[in-house]
Motif scaffolding. Sequence first.
Motif, PDB file in Angstrom:
ATOM      1  N   PRO A  46       0.826  -1.207   0.000  1.00 39.24           N
ATOM      2  CA  PRO A  46       0.000   0.000   0.000  1.00 39.24           C
ATOM      3  C   PRO A  46       0.863   1.262   0.000  1.00 39.24           C
ATOM      4  CG  PRO A  46      -0.912  -1.616   1.486  1.00 39.24           C
ATOM      5  CD  PRO A  46       0.429  -2.157   1.039  1.00 39.24           C
ATOM      6  N   GLY A  47       0.540   2.171  -0.893  1.00 36.67           N
ATOM      7  CA  GLY A  47       1.299   3.415  -1.034  1.00 36.67           C
ATOM      8  C   GLY A  47       2.389   3.357  -2.089  1.00 36.67           C
ATOM      9  N   ASP A  48       2.856   2.151  -2.444  1.00 35.37           N
ATOM     10  CA  ASP A  48       3.840   1.997  -3.514  1.00 35.37           C
ATOM     11  C   ASP A  48       3.128   2.163  -4.852  1.00 35.37           C
ATOM     12  OD1 ASP A  48       5.603   1.263  -1.510  1.00 35.37           O
ATOM     13  OD2 ASP A  48       5.675  -0.854  -2.089  1.00 35.37           O
ATOM     14  N   GLU A  49       3.874   2.471  -5.895  1.00 38.77           N
ATOM     15  CA  GLU A  49       3.253   2.531  -7.215  1.00 38.77           C
ATOM     16  C   GLU A  49       4.250   2.286  -8.336  1.00 38.77           C
ATOM     17  OE1 GLU A  49       2.881   7.163  -8.484  1.00 38.77           O
ATOM     18  OE2 GLU A  49       1.469   6.479  -6.958  1.00 38.77           O
ATOM     19  N   LEU A  50       3.686   1.826  -9.423  1.00 37.10           N
ATOM     20  CA  LEU A  50       4.383   1.689 -10.699  1.00 37.10           C
ATOM     21  C   LEU A  50       3.857   2.844 -11.528  1.00 37.10           C
ATOM     22  CD1 LEU A  50       6.078   0.200 -12.820  1.00 37.10           C
ATOM     23  CD2 LEU A  50       4.179  -1.392 -13.112  1.00 37.10           C
ATOM     24  N   ARG A  51       4.750   3.756 -11.945  1.00 39.90           N
ATOM     25  CA  ARG A  51       4.318   5.038 -12.518  1.00 39.90           C
ATOM     26  C   ARG A  51       4.973   5.306 -13.869  1.00 39.90           C
ATOM     27  NH1 ARG A  51       6.250   9.970  -9.083  1.00 39.90           N
ATOM     28  NH2 ARG A  51       4.862   9.046  -7.569  1.00 39.90           N
ATOM     29  N   TYR A  52       4.170   5.871 -14.764  1.00 45.31           N
ATOM     30  CA  TYR A  52       4.643   6.345 -16.065  1.00 45.31           C
ATOM     31  C   TYR A  52       4.240   7.810 -16.177  1.00 45.31           C
ATOM     32  CZ  TYR A  52       4.611   7.074 -21.146  1.00 45.31           C
ATOM     33  OH  TYR A  52       4.811   7.568 -22.412  1.00 45.31           O
ATOM     34  N   VAL A  53       5.208   8.683 -16.466  1.00 40.64           N
ATOM     35  CA  VAL A  53       4.919  10.106 -16.623  1.00 40.64           C
ATOM     36  C   VAL A  53       5.604  10.609 -17.878  1.00 40.64           C
ATOM     37  CG1 VAL A  53       5.135  12.411 -15.615  1.00 40.64           C
ATOM     38  CG2 VAL A  53       4.836  10.436 -14.116  1.00 40.64           C
ATOM     39  N   VAL A  54       4.838  11.236 -18.748  1.00 37.26           N
ATOM     40  CA  VAL A  54       5.384  11.913 -19.917  1.00 37.26           C
ATOM     41  C   VAL A  54       4.463  13.084 -20.257  1.00 37.26           C
ATOM     42  CG1 VAL A  54       4.264  10.436 -21.641  1.00 37.26           C
ATOM     43  CG2 VAL A  54       6.350  11.630 -22.245  1.00 37.26           C
ATOM     44  N   SER A  55       5.043  14.253 -20.377  1.00 40.13           N
ATOM     45  CA  SER A  55       4.296  15.469 -20.701  1.00 40.13           C
ATOM     46  C   SER A  55       3.129  15.630 -19.737  1.00 40.13           C
ATOM     47  CB  SER A  55       3.848  15.431 -22.165  1.00 40.13           C
ATOM     48  OG  SER A  55       3.280  16.652 -22.552  1.00 40.13           O
ATOM     49  N   THR A  56       1.895  15.646 -20.234  1.00 42.17           N
ATOM     50  CA  THR A  56       0.718  15.841 -19.384  1.00 42.17           C
ATOM     51  C   THR A  56       0.019  14.528 -19.029  1.00 42.17           C
ATOM     52  OG1 THR A  56      -0.712  16.131 -21.305  1.00 42.17           O
ATOM     53  CG2 THR A  56       0.299  18.120 -20.371  1.00 42.17           C
ATOM     54  N   ILE A  57       0.663  13.384 -19.311  1.00 39.89           N
ATOM     55  CA  ILE A  57       0.063  12.072 -19.044  1.00 39.89           C
ATOM     56  C   ILE A  57       0.784  11.393 -17.881  1.00 39.89           C
ATOM     57  CG2 ILE A  57      -0.363   9.756 -19.968  1.00 39.89           C
ATOM     58  CD1 ILE A  57      -0.437  11.054 -22.758  1.00 39.89           C
ATOM     59  N   VAL A  59       0.302   7.691 -15.662  1.00 40.32           N
ATOM     60  CA  VAL A  59      -0.388   6.424 -15.449  1.00 40.32           C
ATOM     61  C   VAL A  59       0.197   5.811 -14.183  1.00 40.32           C
ATOM     62  CG1 VAL A  59      -0.903   4.139 -16.388  1.00 40.32           C
ATOM     63  CG2 VAL A  59      -0.766   6.117 -17.929  1.00 40.32           C
ATOM     64  N   ARG A  60      -0.691   5.351 -13.285  1.00 40.30           N
ATOM     65  CA  ARG A  60      -0.252   4.788 -12.004  1.00 40.30           C
ATOM     66  C   ARG A  60      -0.936   3.450 -11.745  1.00 40.30           C
ATOM     67  NH1 ARG A  60      -0.556  10.383 -10.464  1.00 40.30           N
ATOM     68  NH2 ARG A  60       1.399  11.035  -9.508  1.00 40.30           N
ATOM     69  N   LEU A  61      -0.144   2.462 -11.346  1.00 43.79           N
ATOM     70  CA  LEU A  61      -0.644   1.201 -10.820  1.00 43.79           C
ATOM     71  C   LEU A  61      -0.325   1.256  -9.338  1.00 43.79           C
ATOM     72  CD1 LEU A  61      -1.855  -1.616 -11.611  1.00 43.79           C
ATOM     73  CD2 LEU A  61       0.496  -2.450 -11.579  1.00 43.79           C
ATOM     74  N   ARG A  62      -1.363   1.211  -8.485  1.00 40.25           N
ATOM     75  CA  ARG A  62      -1.178   1.501  -7.063  1.00 40.25           C
ATOM     76  C   ARG A  62      -2.196   0.740  -6.223  1.00 40.25           C
ATOM     77  NH1 ARG A  62       0.884   6.114  -4.247  1.00 40.25           N
ATOM     78  NH2 ARG A  62      -0.297   6.516  -2.363  1.00 40.25           N
ATOM     79  N   ILE A  63      -1.793   0.339  -5.021  1.00 39.96           N
ATOM     80  CA  ILE A  63      -2.718  -0.296  -4.084  1.00 39.96           C
ATOM     81  C   ILE A  63      -3.171   0.733  -3.057  1.00 39.96           C
ATOM     82  CG2 ILE A  63      -2.950  -1.999  -2.232  1.00 39.96           C
ATOM     83  CD1 ILE A  63      -1.164  -3.829  -3.832  1.00 39.96           C
ATOM     84  N   GLU A  64      -4.491   0.859  -2.944  1.00 43.56           N
ATOM     85  CA  GLU A  64      -5.099   1.745  -1.957  1.00 43.56           C
ATOM     86  C   GLU A  64      -6.325   1.053  -1.380  1.00 43.56           C
ATOM     87  OE1 GLU A  64      -6.220   5.329  -3.944  1.00 43.56           O
ATOM     88  OE2 GLU A  64      -4.201   5.726  -4.647  1.00 43.56           O
ATOM     89  N   ASN A  65      -6.461   1.078  -0.075  1.00 43.15           N
ATOM     90  CA  ASN A  65      -7.647   0.541   0.590  1.00 43.15           C
ATOM     91  C   ASN A  65      -8.014  -0.870   0.137  1.00 43.15           C
ATOM     92  OD1 ASN A  65      -8.006   3.040   1.998  1.00 43.15           O
ATOM     93  ND2 ASN A  65      -8.878   3.883   0.122  1.00 43.15           N
TER      94      ASN A  65
END
Length: 137
Positions: A46-57, A59-65
């Motif tokens: 929980p709280g960790d994420e796999l993230r992709y960021v480019v320009s205004t995009i 994308v996050r894969l994340r565990i919450e609740n």
Amino acid sequence: MSRIRRNVARMLVAGAMVMGSLVATSTAAQATIYQREMPKGSYLLPGDELRYVVSTITVRLRIENGTLYLRKSTAGVQKLCWLQIYASHAVYQRDGNFVTINSAGNVSWASNTVGQSGNARVDANGFYVGSRKIASC
């Protein structure tokens, strides 16, 4: 918190979850952020994420609740792309399978990608395990 202490804390939490109980710790650990790719043998707590960021995009894969979410933000507009419930944590296993583990320590979902080579990853189009697309964004 040092990287060694963080890794030990992650192993203790993962081990406790596998045994069917969660042990709370008094020190908060810093979240792990995987940039674009997550190697085999890695965990998402929980709280960790796999993230992709480019320009205004973003994308996050994340565990919450207790849920694994794949979300996409484009110029500030949020979109829920995919989710898996009953996920206390996720593991990208060394055999190539990406699984979520519930609070009882049981597998609640599996990507069925045993034998896939490559990393788990996210990009502007979705979530992949090896070369297999799991979810679209």
